[in-house]
Design a protein around this motif. Structure first.
Motif, PDB file in Angstrom:
ATOM      1  N   GLU A 259       4.202  -1.941  16.624  1.00 13.58           N
ATOM      2  CA  GLU A 259       3.356  -1.137  15.747  1.00 13.58           C
ATOM      3  C   GLU A 259       2.253  -1.965  15.103  1.00 13.58           C
ATOM      4  N   ALA A 260       2.493  -3.231  14.892  1.00 10.05           N
ATOM      5  CA  ALA A 260       1.406  -4.091  14.430  1.00 10.05           C
ATOM      6  C   ALA A 260       0.312  -4.162  15.483  1.00 10.05           C
ATOM      7  N   ILE A 263      -1.878  -1.102  15.261  1.00  5.83           N
ATOM      8  CA  ILE A 263      -2.846  -1.202  14.167  1.00  5.83           C
ATOM      9  C   ILE A 263      -4.005  -2.100  14.562  1.00  5.83           C
ATOM     10  N   ARG A 339      -7.353  -2.731   7.852  1.00  2.00           N
ATOM     11  CA  ARG A 339      -5.918  -2.454   7.939  1.00  2.00           C
ATOM     12  C   ARG A 339      -5.587  -1.129   7.267  1.00  2.00           C
ATOM     13  N   ASP A 340      -6.075  -0.935   6.060  1.00  2.00           N
ATOM     14  CA  ASP A 340      -5.770   0.286   5.313  1.00  2.00           C
ATOM     15  C   ASP A 340      -6.286   1.522   6.026  1.00  2.00           C
ATOM     16  N   ILE A 343      -4.090   2.258   9.212  1.00  2.14           N
ATOM     17  CA  ILE A 343      -2.780   2.814   8.870  1.00  2.14           C
ATOM     18  C   ILE A 343      -2.919   4.243   8.373  1.00  2.14           C
ATOM     19  N   LEU A 346      -3.334   6.399  11.470  1.00  2.00           N
ATOM     20  CA  LEU A 346      -2.124   6.512  12.286  1.00  2.00           C
ATOM     21  C   LEU A 346      -1.065   7.375  11.614  1.00  2.00           C
ATOM     22  N   THR A 347      -0.950   7.279  10.313  1.00  2.00           N
ATOM     23  CA  THR A 347       0.034   8.113   9.610  1.00  2.00           C
ATOM     24  C   THR A 347      -0.490   9.538   9.418  1.00  2.00           C
ATOM     25  N   ARG A 380       8.280   5.937  10.441  1.00  2.00           N
ATOM     26  CA  ARG A 380       7.113   5.196  10.935  1.00  2.00           C
ATOM     27  C   ARG A 380       6.101   4.860   9.843  1.00  2.00           C
ATOM     28  N   PRO A 381       5.715   5.778   8.965  1.00  2.00           N
ATOM     29  CA  PRO A 381       4.744   5.403   7.926  1.00  2.00           C
ATOM     30  C   PRO A 381       5.212   4.223   7.069  1.00  2.00           C
ATOM     31  N   LEU A 384       4.725   1.097   9.104  1.00  2.00           N
ATOM     32  CA  LEU A 384       3.316   0.731   9.211  1.00  2.00           C
ATOM     33  C   LEU A 384       2.794   0.124   7.911  1.00  2.00           C
ATOM     34  N   ASN A 385       3.129   0.749   6.796  1.00  2.00           N
ATOM     35  CA  ASN A 385       2.634   0.258   5.514  1.00  2.00           C
ATOM     36  C   ASN A 385       3.234  -1.089   5.136  1.00  2.00           C
TER      37      ASN A 385
END
Length: 416
Positions: A259-260, A263, A339-340, A343, A346-347, A380-381, A384-385
């Motif tokens: 998952e990284a 992102i 990054r923010d 994410i 994706l969420t 998943r969220p 990711l966070n």
């Protein structure tokens, strides 16, 4: 933070297991099922046999010739299809709840008693042959063929899944029957179901779908070797634009950094106009209409692949810019803002995968294929966070190889 949750029920059967999301808001049921195998075990010279066999399963079965079979599907508004892929074989159907018994009966008939009539075979093969020839008339088709052959020169992943004009022309009905017997088996399948049906009904209905198939699981073909880097290749074609495909090794679907990587690649090449590649190649320099890069999964592994089309005289500049952006991400990683944003996308976009029963059943199948746990989507969220910028920077440095990009250019590039 919690993500979009699917209330998944697991139903164990002798030949496999079903993941079910029950939803009676609309009287429709969608099924997706798959086996491993696909084009992987095809003998050399028979490329395209599995894909052509999949197309033939809809061309009549049992005592129903092609037209009568199509009429039976249409009369009950049943959508039925099969697909031979690089590393697997998939079937799917969608029907109103009341028509589900008929849909399952026709799907079973197609798998267990396909007719392989000669007139249908000649028609379907002619269509596949025309498609294979047409793909080689485009820079995109030529570049794709050269790219995969270069990356996996000794494995079936390097061969066109749908076959070449030469291999398709050599296919016969007996060879399609061999592909059918090799692929469609009584065990080894994964099944995803969504819609207006309960677990008890499925448990009683699904075994009949696969009744009569040969015992055992299908052949899976050889293990995927490492991605093989190759020198830059040019496929000469008389076109005003060149197509560029580029790629490098990625990571396994069960890698802790999966998952990284999603992102990081969203930021680098998958974010539309917000991606670094799009900004550098199109917005700032006007070298292309669109450029993207992401993960391409096969045999449980993923490679990073991307592409674009540009004027012949701008190919060299475009490649220089792509390599520079690859290097910049490798050396510095993304910013906190990037990054923010990635994410958040994706969420936020995750629920869009589940807008109808077909998407849900396909998602259930993909989750099983990648050995995901039942709570993969809902958790998943949070996962990711929890990924920090330091993790993304470390992954970028480990994963991205700016001097190791394999590149194929199809066209008449100048200055290379």
């Amino acid at each position: 933070m919690t993500g979009f949750s699917l209330p998944i029920q697991v139903i164990d059967l002798p030949g496999g297991k079903i993941w079910l999301v029950e939803d009676h808001s609309v009287p429709v049921v969608s099924l997706s099922w798959s086996w491993r195998g696909g084009a992987a075990p095809e003998p050399p010279g028979q490329e395209g046999a599995t894909s052509l066999m999949a197309a033939m399963l809809g061309e009549g079965a049992g005592d129903l010739p092609a037209r009568n079979f199509a009429d039976a599907l249409r009369d009950d508004a049943i959508n039925l299809g099969f697909d031979g892929q690089r590393d697997g074989f998939e079937g799917s159907l969608r029907a109103l709840r009341d028509a589900l018994p008929a849909a399952l009966r026709l799907a079973r008939l197609a798998m267990v008693e396909p007719r392989f009539d000669n007139d249908a075979f000649e028609r379907v093969r002619a269509r596949a042959l025309a498609g294979a020839r047409q793909s080689l008339e485009t820079p995109r088709g030529q570049a794709s063929r050269a790219f995969w052959a270069g990356a996996y020169p000794t494995h079936s992943a390097g061969r066109p899944t749908g076959g070449t004009p030469e291999s398709i022309a050599a296919l016969t009905i007996p060879l399609l029957r061999e592909a059918h017997d090799r692929q469609l088996r009584a065990t080894g399948m994964l099944i995803g179901v969504s819609g207006a049906i309960d677990a008890a009904s499925l448990r009683s209905m699904i075994p009949a779908l696969f009744a009569g198939l040969p015992e055992g699981a299908p052949a899976e073909g050889p293990e995927l070797p490492a991605f093989e880097h190759f020198p830059r290749r040019v496929v000469p074609m008389a076109f005003p634009q060149s197509t560029i495909l580029f790629g490098q090794p990625g990571l396994a679907v069960d890698d802790p950094d999966w998952e990284a990587a999603q992102i990081m690649l969203r930021i680098l090449g998958g974010g539309g106009f917000s991606s670094r590649l799009m900004q550098a190649v199109r917005v700032e320099r006007g070298l292309t209409y669109g450029v993207s890069a992401g993960l391409d999964v096969l045999f449980g592994q993923a490679i990073i692949s991307g592409g674009l089309a540009t004027e012949n005289g701008k190919v060299g500049e475009a490649l220089d810019v792509i390599q520079a952006e690859w290097r910049r991400m490798s050396e510095t990683g993304p910013t906190e803002a990037e990054r923010d944003d990635a994410i958040a996308y994706l969420t936020g976009s995750q629920p869009l995968q589940f807008t109808d029963s077909r998407r849900i059943s396909s998602t259930l199948l993909a989750l099983q294929r990648n050995n995901r746990p039942l709570d993969w989507l809902s958790a998943r969220p949070d996962r990711l966070n929890a990924i920090s910028n330091a993790q993304l920077a470390a992954l970028s440095k480990r994963m991205l190889k700016p001097d190791g990009l394999a590149v194929v250019v199809a066209g008449q590039p100048t200055g290379l």
